[in-house]
Design an enzyme around this catalytic site. Structure first.
Site, PDB file in Angstrom:
ATOM      1  N   ALA A  28      -1.759  -2.755  13.118  1.00  0.00           N
ATOM      2  CA  ALA A  28      -0.366  -3.095  13.414  1.00  0.00           C
ATOM      3  C   ALA A  28       0.334  -3.900  12.327  1.00  0.00           C
ATOM      4  O   ALA A  28       1.513  -4.189  12.435  1.00  0.00           O
ATOM      5  CB  ALA A  28      -0.304  -3.860  14.731  1.00  0.00           C
ATOM      6  N   ARG A  33       2.982  -5.796   1.248  1.00  0.00           N
ATOM      7  CA  ARG A  33       2.632  -5.666  -0.176  1.00  0.00           C
ATOM      8  C   ARG A  33       2.658  -4.210  -0.666  1.00  0.00           C
ATOM      9  O   ARG A  33       2.636  -3.952  -1.858  1.00  0.00           O
ATOM     10  CB  ARG A  33       1.255  -6.308  -0.434  1.00  0.00           C
ATOM     11  N   GLY A  95      -0.800 -12.128  13.341  1.00  0.00           N
ATOM     12  CA  GLY A  95      -2.119 -12.302  12.726  1.00  0.00           C
ATOM     13  C   GLY A  95      -3.195 -11.438  13.361  1.00  0.00           C
ATOM     14  O   GLY A  95      -3.011 -10.868  14.442  1.00  0.00           O
ATOM     15  N   ASP A 119      -7.104  -0.844   7.138  1.00  0.00           N
ATOM     16  CA  ASP A 119      -6.782  -0.705   5.709  1.00  0.00           C
ATOM     17  C   ASP A 119      -8.049  -0.708   4.865  1.00  0.00           C
ATOM     18  O   ASP A 119      -8.037  -1.094   3.712  1.00  0.00           O
ATOM     19  CB  ASP A 119      -5.794  -1.791   5.259  1.00  0.00           C
ATOM     20  N   GLU A 171      -9.382 -18.365   4.298  1.00  0.00           N
ATOM     21  CA  GLU A 171      -8.452 -17.434   3.655  1.00  0.00           C
ATOM     22  C   GLU A 171      -8.050 -17.991   2.297  1.00  0.00           C
ATOM     23  O   GLU A 171      -7.991 -19.205   2.109  1.00  0.00           O
ATOM     24  CB  GLU A 171      -7.217 -17.236   4.542  1.00  0.00           C
ATOM     25  N   ASN A 186     -15.379 -11.965   3.180  1.00  0.00           N
ATOM     26  CA  ASN A 186     -15.317 -11.327   4.499  1.00  0.00           C
ATOM     27  C   ASN A 186     -14.719  -9.929   4.358  1.00  0.00           C
ATOM     28  O   ASN A 186     -13.666  -9.762   3.762  1.00  0.00           O
ATOM     29  CB  ASN A 186     -14.422 -12.207   5.398  1.00  0.00           C
ATOM     30  N   ASN A 241      -4.138  -3.397   0.258  1.00  0.00           N
ATOM     31  CA  ASN A 241      -2.936  -4.190   0.542  1.00  0.00           C
ATOM     32  C   ASN A 241      -1.761  -3.748  -0.316  1.00  0.00           C
ATOM     33  O   ASN A 241      -0.612  -3.966   0.036  1.00  0.00           O
ATOM     34  CB  ASN A 241      -3.212  -5.670   0.293  1.00  0.00           C
ATOM     35  N   TYR A 400      17.235  39.329   2.310  1.00  0.00           N
ATOM     36  CA  TYR A 400      18.270  38.472   2.907  1.00  0.00           C
ATOM     37  C   TYR A 400      19.646  39.054   2.634  1.00  0.00           C
ATOM     38  O   TYR A 400      20.027  39.296   1.487  1.00  0.00           O
ATOM     39  CB  TYR A 400      18.141  37.071   2.285  1.00  0.00           C
ATOM     40  N   ALA A 436      11.555  54.565 -11.157  1.00  0.00           N
ATOM     41  CA  ALA A 436      11.856  53.294 -11.824  1.00  0.00           C
ATOM     42  C   ALA A 436      13.358  53.018 -11.769  1.00  0.00           C
ATOM     43  O   ALA A 436      14.174  53.924 -11.910  1.00  0.00           O
ATOM     44  CB  ALA A 436      11.391  53.346 -13.264  1.00  0.00           C
TER      45      ALA A 436
END
Ligand code: UD1
Ligand code: CA
Length: 476
Positions: A28, A33, A95, A119, A171, A186, A241, A400, A436
């Site tokens: 979500a 970025r 978050g 991601d 973080e 992580n 990101n 056409y 032709a």
């Protein structure tokens, strides 16, 4: 296309009794970025939206249920899932911890819960299987998938005490200089024990630089054993990101696809200039030459030669075909079809066994019978051509009339002369000829010749008269 292991249902049932795995995919986020109009998780990697790579990895766990946390304001995410998984709405992006907290109580049980960030397209299914295996074996409250990177920038760092015991995930925004030096990071992939997770999630706060509810903080709030499992290939945890990371993932994924094809007996002459999407299948002993791009849901048979310079999208190609410097989209080729150089097959082109299409031909919404040749610059549009016919250079089916499209029918063994214009709707019968340069507006019966030309006139001495008497005109 959804793939389910055939043994899946029985395995699911037996694991349910032990508390089957729930997977939650977090999708979500705003993806600021990326600087994009489309949701980050829909950006494709090797032709597949990032989110679907996470879904594919999750399937390896044979989960009891897969929940996808989505932002209701982002268009297209639900549609991309194509009915797979169950979406959970996160209205405000507060978050990753807040995202997980959107899972309703009916789905909160004591069993193992795997969280994946959508991601992370390079994550492998077998890594998830190992993670859950380790988690179950150790009886931990949470097992965090970690990696050690040469360049850990942008990731949450794993901070350990002196004895190496896990302390917290910090973080980057909140890290002090010493913590920024840590290279163990992580991945954003965790296996939680539901029993310990859900109470800890209630205690989450947002007192940090971003003012967000970090899922990473839940790890230290959890009561029980905290484990980490190092991923052997750090590339797997690459989080996308921005567009630089997107390009990096694309490259790695393409390499994986080429490796798999080579294992399956496909020759790739230059992997650096060969781009093949994830949902492409290629048969044994086919060769893909440089500067070829094969995308979408394309199937190529055995013993084909693709390229150099072939671009093929969403097409089906039989065995023994040769496609050189050509552009194909939604075309279906039987076996031993030759295309190119410099030809274009547009959607709805169906070519039977042994058809030959040469240079600068365009075919659209047409069926071409076995053994027919369209060897030089021609436009065959909205047509049904029989078998073993010859379409002369410069043939155009005028489909056409300015208002509607009409079809042209050409019979078996018909010989359409050079520079014939077939004004549709019109039929050229079996074994018929057109002379032709003819403009054919009426049906040509089987076995007959249609000639439509004004008679040729010869004006003798014309050049000399035009240029004046002084000019000598020599005989040819
Ligand atoms: C996150 C981790 C970081 C880790 C990194 C790995 C947190 C706080 N940090 O950082 O420790 O090293 O991933 O790639 O978890 N999302 C939501 N709702 C939100 C916010 C995010 O669904 O409100 C989703 C996003 O769509 C994305 C994922 O969660 O798929 C991760 O969010 P992102 O903002 O990319 O986290 P990172 O800053 O990369
Ligand atoms: Ca991320």
């Amino acid at each position: 296309m959804r793939v389910h292991a055939s043994a899946g249902s029985t395995r699911t049932r037996s694991s349910e009794t032990r508390g089957g795995v729930t997977v939650v995919v977090l999708a979500a986020g705003k993806g600021v970025r990326m600087n994009s109009k489309i949701p980050k998780v829909l950006h494709p990697v090797a032709g597949r939206p990032m989110l679907l790579w996470s879904m594919a990895a999750a399937r390896a766990l044979d989960p009891t249920r897969t929940l996808v946390v989505t932002n209701p304001a982002q268009d297209g995410v639900q549609a991309a899932l194509n009915g797979e998984g169950q979406t959970v709405s996160q209205r405000d992006q507060l978050g990753t911890g807040h995202a997980l907290a959107q899972v309703s109580t009916e789905h909160r049980n004591a069993g193992p819960l795997v969280v994946i960030y959508a991601d992370t397209p390079l994550l492998r299914g077998e890594t998830l299987v190992r993670l859950v295996g380790e988690h179950r074996k150790s009886g931990a409250a949470v097992t965090v998938l970690s990696a050690t990177l040469d360049d850990p920038r942008g990731y949450g760092r794993i901070v350990r005490g002196r004895n190496g015991v896990f302390r917290s995930i910090v973080e980057e925004k909140d890290a002090v200089e010493d913590e920024r030096q840590i290279r163990e990071v992580n991945s954003g992939v965790y296996c939680f024990s539901g029993r310990e997770l859900w109470p800890a999630l209630l205690r989450l706060e947002n007192k940090n630089q971003a003012g967000e509810y970090y899922l990473t903080d839940v790890v230290k709030l959890i009561k029980g054993k905290i484990k980490t499992m190092a991923v052997p290939d750090p590339m797997e945890i690459l989080g996308i990101n921005d567009r630089h990371q997107l390009a990096q993932a694309e490259r790695v994924m393409r390499d994986r696809i080429l490796d798999a094809l080579m294992e399956q007996g496909v020759t790739i002459t230059d992997r650096g200039t060969t781009f093949i999407d994830a949902d492409v299948r290629i048969g044994r002993d086919s060769v893909v030459h440089p500067f070829s791009v094969v995308t979408g849901e394309t199937t190529v048979g055995e013993d084909c030669v693709i390229g150099p310079f072939a671009q093929i999208r969403d097409s089906i190609i039989g065995d023994g075909c040769r496609i050189e410097r050509a552009h194909l989209e939604q075309a279906t080729l039987a076996s031993n079809v030759l295309i190119g150089p410099f030809s274009r097959l547009r959607p709805g082109s169906m070519l039977d066994e042994g058809v030959r299409v040469g240079t600068h031909a365009e075919i659209k919404n047409s069926h071409i019978g076995a053994g027919t040749a369209i060897a030089h610059f021609s436009a065959v549009l909205d047509s049904d051509v029989g078998a073993n016919a010859n379409i002369g250079a410069g043939t155009v089916t005028a489909n056409y009339d300015g208002q509607a499209k009409h079809r042209t029918e050409i019979g078996d063994r018909a010989q359409v002369g050079t520079d014939t214009i077939l004004v549709a709707p019109v039929t050229v019968g079996h074994d018929a000829y057109t002379a032709a340069g003819s403009v054919i507006t009426r049906d040509v019966p089987a076995g007959s010749l249609a000639i439509e030309r004004s008679e040729q006139k010869i004006v003798e001495g014309w050049t000399a008269r035009k240029r004046g008497r002084k000019t000598e005109v020599s005989k040819p």
